[in-house]
Design an enzyme around this catalytic site. Structure first.
Site, PDB file in Angstrom:
ATOM      1  N   LYS A 234       0.686  -1.261  -0.024  1.00 19.71           N
ATOM      2  CA  LYS A 234      -0.159   0.025   0.215  1.00 19.71           C
ATOM      3  C   LYS A 234       0.841   1.187   0.062  1.00 19.71           C
ATOM      4  CE  LYS A 234      -3.784  -2.591   0.672  1.00 19.71           C
ATOM      5  NZ  LYS A 234      -3.197  -3.908   0.960  1.00 19.71           N
TER       6      LYS A 234
ATOM      7  N   LYS B 296      -8.061   2.102   4.527  1.00 23.00           N
ATOM      8  CA  LYS B 296      -7.474   0.631   4.510  1.00 23.00           C
ATOM      9  C   LYS B 296      -6.376   0.504   5.330  1.00 23.00           C
ATOM     10  CE  LYS B 296      -5.580   1.451  -0.257  1.00 23.00           C
ATOM     11  NZ  LYS B 296      -5.919   0.945  -1.477  1.00 23.00           N
TER      12      LYS B 296
ATOM     13  N   ARG C 166      -5.860  -4.923 -12.500  1.00 20.69           N
ATOM     14  CA  ARG C 166      -4.583  -5.466 -12.152  1.00 20.69           C
ATOM     15  C   ARG C 166      -3.776  -5.638 -13.294  1.00 20.69           C
ATOM     16  NH1 ARG C 166      -2.880  -8.775  -8.215  1.00 20.69           N
ATOM     17  NH2 ARG C 166      -3.627  -7.004  -6.930  1.00 20.69           N
TER      18      ARG C 166
ATOM     19  N   ARG D 205     -11.408  -5.711 -12.240  1.00 18.74           N
ATOM     20  CA  ARG D 205     -12.380  -6.302 -11.291  1.00 18.74           C
ATOM     21  C   ARG D 205     -13.397  -5.464 -11.109  1.00 18.74           C
ATOM     22  NH1 ARG D 205      -7.102  -7.357  -7.776  1.00 18.74           N
ATOM     23  NH2 ARG D 205      -6.907  -5.090  -8.457  1.00 18.74           N
TER      24      ARG D 205
ATOM     25  N   ARG E 128     -15.737  -2.611  -3.450  1.00 17.92           N
ATOM     26  CA  ARG E 128     -14.376  -3.021  -3.469  1.00 17.92           C
ATOM     27  C   ARG E 128     -14.262  -4.032  -4.813  1.00 17.92           C
ATOM     28  NH1 ARG E 128     -14.509  -6.721   1.853  1.00 17.92           N
ATOM     29  NH2 ARG E 128     -16.614  -7.053   1.055  1.00 17.92           N
TER      30      ARG E 128
ATOM     31  N   ASP F 202      -2.322  -2.075  -9.039  1.00 19.89           N
ATOM     32  CA  ASP F 202      -3.691  -1.834  -9.296  1.00 19.89           C
ATOM     33  C   ASP F 202      -3.943  -0.401  -9.541  1.00 19.89           C
ATOM     34  OD1 ASP F 202      -4.167  -4.228  -8.383  1.00 19.89           O
ATOM     35  OD2 ASP F 202      -4.590  -3.793  -6.202  1.00 19.89           O
TER      36      ASP F 202
ATOM     37  N   GLU G 145      -2.098   0.677  -5.685  1.00 20.96           N
ATOM     38  CA  GLU G 145      -1.153  -0.228  -5.114  1.00 20.96           C
ATOM     39  C   GLU G 145      -0.411  -0.829  -5.856  1.00 20.96           C
ATOM     40  OE1 GLU G 145      -3.590  -3.154  -2.722  1.00 20.96           O
ATOM     41  OE2 GLU G 145      -4.834  -2.114  -1.740  1.00 20.96           O
TER      42      GLU G 145
ATOM     43  N   ASN H 179       1.362  -4.302  -5.603  1.00 22.67           N
ATOM     44  CA  ASN H 179       1.348  -5.678  -5.033  1.00 22.67           C
ATOM     45  C   ASN H 179       2.352  -6.717  -5.312  1.00 22.67           C
ATOM     46  OD1 ASN H 179      -1.487  -5.819  -3.881  1.00 22.67           O
ATOM     47  ND2 ASN H 179      -1.561  -4.776  -5.769  1.00 22.67           N
TER      48      ASN H 179
END
Length: 321
Positions: A129, A164, A215, A230, A238, A278, A286, A288
């Protein structure tokens, strides 16, 4: 180095609990098996360090791309992970102290010759994050703080915001706050443990409703040509498949390629061979690196084999040693 000689170990969550139809670690291991690698399976509880050397209880692993029966394990035996050519670190978050301790242990195998993917030190450095702070030109207004008062002021200034934890995954404990929301106090108390734990707050990006949380997978710093969008389920904020989002394929936009061109080389230089960015709207949210997912969905959508590129990159590094 002959592919038949390559020994690969994986540190992951219990393999019996994965969802094989969507598990990226399984996709990686299936590609390694197709290349003739010998596979060894480990969980965190199988690792230890004694007198500076990493030891492990390892089990030979065989795989099938079968949702009913996808693995077979040999008998557990004690071995030296440093004797492996490659170790995949694919333990899912939370990124807690147990995760960090595991990276320290894996560094002992790295020190004695094993290639660990992703690099243990980089897993600690690249907070999924918080690492967006290194690329503020591409991110929405973002704050990392322990202060509930600061977060309240952020909402007053920027309007709707996403809050978050810094160590979660899969959409867990992610909230959307709006000015005047009566739940603001309890949400911020929960996330910051009453001003004693850092959390993140970002300006809400409304494009997530129609465009989803996209993603983008990077292999050795280079993006796959398509993103997995997504799309949140009805009544959800979310964009996480684990939270019921629907996955759709999207071509990368020029702006997304610009983001990848900025972030990808930094990750590659740190030893991150496999990452997932993301993006919501045109904003990076983000980075990841612990155990990014999305391979199986993108492979099915585009008749691709993303993990082939990953193991080409791994073999290049092995060949350079």
């Amino acid at each position: 180095m002959s592919k038949a000689q390559i020994r690969l170990g994986v540190v992951m969550d219990p393999i019996e609990h994965i969802k094989p139809a969507k598990d990226t670690t399984l996709a990686m291991l299936l590609e390694a098996q197709r290349r003739g690698y010998a596979l060894e399976y480990m969980t965190q509880r199988d690792l230890w360090v004694l007198e500076g050397r990493l030891g492990a209880r390892m089990r030979a692993l065989e795989l099938r791309d079968d949702p009913e029966c996808w693995y077979a394990l040999g008998e557990a035996r004690e071995g030296d992970p440093a004797a492996l050519d490659v170790i995949l670190m694919r333990k899912d978050p939370p990124f807690d102290m147990e995760y960090i301790y595991t990276t320290f242990l894996l560094e002992r195998a790295e020190e004695h010759g094993a290639l660990v993917v992703n690099k243990p030190a980089a897993l600690r450095d690249v907070s999924e994050k918080a690492f967006t702070m290194w690329f503020p030109e591409f991110t929405p207004p973002t704050m990392v703080t322990r202060s509930m008062a600061d977060m309240r002021r952020f909402v007053e200034r920027y309007g709707a915001a996403v809050v978050k934890p810094l160590d979660g995954m899969g959409g867990r404990s992610i909230f959307v706050l709006k000015p005047g929301d009566a739940n603001t106090g309890v949400i911020l108390e929960t996330l910051t443990a009453h001003d004693s734990r850092f959390a993140m707050i970002q300006q809400y990006i409304p494009e997530i409703v129609a465009g989803g949380d996209r993603r983008i997978l990077l292999v050795d710093g280079e993006p796959f040509d398509h993103a997995l969008a997504r799309i949140p389920a009805a009544g959800e904020n979310r964009g996480n498949l684990a939270a019921g989002a629907k996955g759709e394929g999207r071509d990368l936009t020029p702006h997304e390629r610009e983001i990848c061109a900025a972030v990808g080389p930094v990750l590659r230089d740190k030893g991150i061979l496999f990452a997932g960015l993301d993006v919501i709207g045109d904003k990076l949210t983000e980075v990841n690196v612990t155990s990014p997912t999305g391979v199986r969905e993108l492979d099915r959508l585009y008749d691709a084999n993303i993990c082939s590129g990953l193991f080409d990159a791994i073999e290049r590094r092995l060949g350079a040693r």
